[in-house]
Design a protein around this motif. Structure first.
Motif, PDB file in Angstrom:
ATOM      1  N   ARG A  59      25.916 -17.522  12.237  1.00 40.97           N
ATOM      2  CA  ARG A  59      24.570 -16.952  12.251  1.00 40.97           C
ATOM      3  C   ARG A  59      24.136 -16.531  10.847  1.00 40.97           C
ATOM      4  O   ARG A  59      22.953 -16.609  10.498  1.00 40.97           O
ATOM      5  CB  ARG A  59      24.492 -15.772  13.215  1.00 40.97           C
TER       6      ARG A  59
ATOM      7  N   SER B  41      20.912 -18.131   9.093  1.00 41.44           N
ATOM      8  CA  SER B  41      19.796 -17.292   8.644  1.00 41.44           C
ATOM      9  C   SER B  41      19.118 -17.846   7.399  1.00 41.44           C
ATOM     10  O   SER B  41      17.958 -17.543   7.129  1.00 41.44           O
ATOM     11  CB  SER B  41      20.295 -15.867   8.369  1.00 41.44           C
TER      12      SER B  41
ATOM     13  N   GLN C  75      16.025 -19.893   8.590  1.00 34.82           N
ATOM     14  CA  GLN C  75      15.154 -19.334   9.620  1.00 34.82           C
ATOM     15  C   GLN C  75      14.127 -18.342   9.066  1.00 34.82           C
ATOM     16  O   GLN C  75      13.978 -17.240   9.557  1.00 34.82           O
ATOM     17  CB  GLN C  75      15.979 -18.656  10.708  1.00 34.82           C
TER      18      GLN C  75
END
Length: 332
Positions: free
Chosen positions: A215, A219, A222
């Motif tokens: 994650r 990131s 995103q």
């Protein structure tokens, strides 16, 4: 985003260097065998090495020296002592300079020493065989093309999305939302060309078993614009497409034998596909940290930084003490 540009290993200078190095190595091997009256295999089995990988690689090298009469063939994953004994008996040394030296047998040990060598050799043969099976399995997965009409393939792709967005289901296998996790367009299937379902399995493994780390890497891709998802304006790169690139790099290292030291040093068992996936996760994670440290002006520098990273990591993996779990950003 292009796959890594391969290095040119076919230049005349490199070939001449390789030839000279091989001739020198042959001479040193002849000299060692004449002085010790022991062949390469026996020396590899009885010597104390700086790492488990150093010992395994030297045993493997001895087994593959066909020019010296060692007949190594593919063997069953489970070996008994009689098969190890057969290899010891077959491992005879034949000098290229036989006009000057006699040819001692490769293994002169007897009694308990010979039994210990047989046990070590049996383990080594199992590890070599398992590594070959892993290479074959990786190629089967790589050459299995992602097929949108195959329900098992679609389920894998859905699993990747659901692991990253457990409370936000995707609205179809073709969707404007796929770039949110780093695919290039609305149809992720087009991004798997070249690495097949292998790359999809590796992305899933990363997200499933290294959730927090994956994650953090995700990131970077995103940052939301007004109408659609873009990567970070300065250093971002698309998670999924970059992950496919690192499947390519991890496979390249596997084919070149550069993951052997890591496997031999860190595993007490024969390597499996999960161990290969773990190596992929470590390589992808190291790159993410390396990439951020480089502070690129734009994402267009991705390939240049990737090649720089590959060169730095290659130097680490070439060491017989290599351990991907212990390599840090400061080592690169």
């Amino acid at each position: 985003m292009n796959v890594i540009v391969p290095y040119d290993d076919d230049s005349l200078i490199l070939r001449m260097y390789s030839l000279c190095a091989n001739v020198y190595e042959e001479f040193i091997e002849v000299l060692y065998t004449w002085l010790t009256k022991k062949g390469r295999l026996e020396r590899a089995l009885e010597s104390h090495w700086t790492s488990r990988a150093a010992k395994m690689l030297n045993i493997e090298k001895a087994l593959r020296q066909r020019s010296r009469g060692v007949r190594y063939h593919r063997v069953a994953p489970r070996l008994d002592v009689s098969q190890a004994e057969m290899v010891l008996e077959e491992a005879q040394v034949t000098f290229h300079f036989s006009l000057f030296f006699d040819s001692p047998s490769a293994v002169t040990a007897s009694g308990s020493d010979r039994e210990r060598m047989k046990d070590q050799l049996e383990i080594a043969l199992q590890r070599i065989e398992a590594h070959e099976h892993l290479c074959e399995k990786v190629e089967v997965m790589r050459t299995t093309v992602y097929d949108p009409s195959n329900s098992s393939h679609s389920c894998l792709l859905s699993q990747l999305w659901n692991l990253l967005n457990p409370n936000d289901p995707i609205d179809g296998m073709k969707s404007k939302r796929w770039p949110e996790i780093g695919f290039q367009g609305n149809d992720p299937s087009t991004d798997f060309r070249g690495m097949g379902i292998l790359s999809l399995h590796q992305l899933i493994y990363f997200v499933q078993y290294e959730s927090e780390t994956s994650r953090a890497v995700l990131s970077l891709s995103q940052f939301i614009s007004i109408n659609e998802y873009y990567s970070h304006p300065t250093i971002g790169f698309p998670f999924a497409v970059a992950g496919i690139n690192f499947t390519s790099l991890t496979r390249k290292f596997l084919k070149e034998g550069l993951l052997k030291s890591h496997f031999y040093n860190t595993l007490d068992h024969s390597e499996s596909i999960d161990d290969f996936h773990h190596a992929y996760v470590r390589i992808f994670t190291l790159f993410a940290d390396f990439y951020k440290r480089e502070k690129p002006a734009t994402v267009m520098e991705f390939n240049v930084i990737q090649i720089k990273f590959e060169s730095a990591l290659r130097r680490q993996l070439e060491r017989t003490t290599a351990n991907l779990d212990m390599i840090s950003l400061d080592d690169l």
